[in-house]
Design an enzyme around this catalytic site. Structure first.
Site, mmCIF file in Angstrom:
data_model
loop_
_atom_site.group_PDB
_atom_site.id
_atom_site.type_symbol
_atom_site.label_atom_id
_atom_site.label_comp_id
_atom_site.label_asym_id
_atom_site.label_seq_id
_atom_site.Cartn_x
_atom_site.Cartn_y
_atom_site.Cartn_z
ATOM 1 N N HIS A 68 0.850 -1.191 0.000
ATOM 2 C CA HIS A 68 0.000 0.000 0.000
ATOM 3 C C HIS A 68 0.892 1.249 0.000
ATOM 4 O O HIS A 68 1.942 1.260 0.650
ATOM 5 C CB HIS A 68 -0.935 0.006 1.211
ATOM 6 C CG HIS A 68 -2.022 1.025 1.071
ATOM 7 N ND1 HIS A 68 -1.805 2.366 1.308
ATOM 8 C CD2 HIS A 68 -3.313 0.911 0.671
ATOM 9 C CE1 HIS A 68 -2.929 3.023 1.056
ATOM 10 N NE2 HIS A 68 -3.859 2.170 0.676
ATOM 11 N N GLU B 28 0.679 3.917 1.528
ATOM 12 C CA GLU B 28 0.950 4.457 2.875
ATOM 13 C C GLU B 28 2.087 3.680 3.539
ATOM 14 O O GLU B 28 2.877 4.251 4.298
ATOM 15 C CB GLU B 28 -0.337 4.419 3.711
ATOM 16 C CG GLU B 28 -1.321 5.470 3.212
ATOM 17 C CD GLU B 28 -2.790 5.124 3.389
ATOM 18 O OE1 GLU B 28 -3.110 4.204 4.168
ATOM 19 O OE2 GLU B 28 -3.624 5.777 2.739
ATOM 20 N N SER C 12 -10.642 7.102 -3.381
ATOM 21 C CA SER C 12 -11.906 7.858 -3.309
ATOM 22 C C SER C 12 -13.034 7.200 -4.102
ATOM 23 O O SER C 12 -13.833 7.881 -4.738
ATOM 24 C CB SER C 12 -11.692 9.304 -3.755
ATOM 25 O OG SER C 12 -10.748 9.933 -2.896
HETATM 26 P P1 13P Z 1 -9.914 5.969 0.066
HETATM 27 O O1 13P Z 1 -11.029 5.118 -0.532
HETATM 28 O O2 13P Z 1 -10.209 6.462 1.434
HETATM 29 O O3 13P Z 1 -9.493 7.037 -0.895
HETATM 30 O O4 13P Z 1 -8.654 4.996 0.230
HETATM 31 C C1 13P Z 1 -8.276 4.182 -0.815
HETATM 32 C C2 13P Z 1 -7.245 3.239 -0.320
HETATM 33 O O5 13P Z 1 -6.146 3.623 0.006
HETATM 34 C C3 13P Z 1 -7.616 1.825 -0.203
HETATM 35 O O6 13P Z 1 -6.510 1.039 0.047
#
Ligand code: 13P
Length: 251
Positions: free
Chosen positions: A96, A98, A214
């Site tokens: 991911h 992040e 999103s």
């Molecule tokens: P959002 O749907 O909050 O934009 O996050 C997407 C995401 O990172 C799923 O792994």
């Protein structure tokens, strides 16, 4: 044949009690939903896995959001693929953005994680995607190609066939700014082409490629209607059973 899949990524949200409650709500909604045309998965914090596994039915898949790049030992605070599998989870999100951005996960590290997950029969949901600057300077297709090549192209065709990919443009994550269905389709078709070149058309055609960033009930239908978009990896909208189900039923 490839599957349509909607997977939730809860990230670092919900206490244990809240998470179990949300899992129960999703499970109940899924049980009562008529004509669900996709596989449904929830990926939850490590601390919730065993408790959530105990309250959901077979029909709802369960996954972790990460696993360690070592199988066991003196790695304080880490959670291994065998530990994840021992909870009843069947999936694990890897790579991911992040994790890449905040925890320094490189392709080398991710390669290890993928191998360890596959050794436990966990299905990796492997994330790739460009940052805004790469979208704007036009390098986004090359960036994603490189992410796939570096972390995944040492796999055999058989093992590659076990993966789910998730294209998540970083600029669309949690920003409310979704990629257009055309932008998603362009990238998904590109990814399928990259896979076909390495592993052949059959492996590429059978690979589920999800879109994340999103994604909401209001835009899921348009995204999922695209030929190479096989579902979604859902962040914020997965934290509410009704909105998550609104995306599930977009198929
Ligand atoms: P959002 O749907 O909050 O934009 O996050 C997407 C995401 O990172 C799923 O792994």
């Amino acid at each position: 044949m490839r599957k349509n899949i909607v997977a939730g990524n809860w990230k670092m949200n919900t206490t244990l009690a809240e998470g179990v409650g949300l899992a129960k709500d999703v499970n109940e909604a899924l049980k009562n939903a008529a004509d669900v045309k996709c596989d449904v998965v929830i990926c939850v914090p490590f601390t919730h896995l065993a408790s959530v596994a105990a309250v959901i039915d077979e029909k709802l898949g369960l996954g972790a959001e990460n696993c360690a790049d070592h199988v066991k030992g003196a790695y304080t605070g880490e959670v291994s693929a065998p530990m994840v599998a021992s909870t009843g989870a069947k999936y694990v999100i890897l790579g991911h953005s992040e994790r890449r951005q905040y925890y320094g996960e490189t392709s080398e590290i991710l390669k290890e994680k993928v191998n360890l997950a596959l050794a436990e029969n966990l299905t990796p949901i492997f994330c790739i995607g460009e940052v805004l600057e790469e979208r704007e300077n036009g390098s986004f297709l090359d960036v994603v190609t490189k992410q796939i090549q570096e972390a995944l192209f040492d796999l055999s065709a058989e093992d590659f066939g076990k993966l789910i990919l998730a294209y998540e443009p970083v600029w669309a994550i949690g920003t409310g700014k979704t990629a257009t269905a055309e932008q998603a389709q362009e990238m998904h078709a590109h990814i399928r082409g990259v896979i076909a070149e390495k592993y052949g058309k059959e492996v590429a055609d059978n690979c589920s490629i999800l879109y994340g960033g999103s994604c909401k009930p209001s835009n899921a239908k348009e995204l999922f209607a695209k030929a190479d978009v096989d579902g979604g990896l859902i962040g914020g909208a997965a934290l509410d059973a009704a909105s998550f189900m609104g995306i599930v039923t977009a198929f």
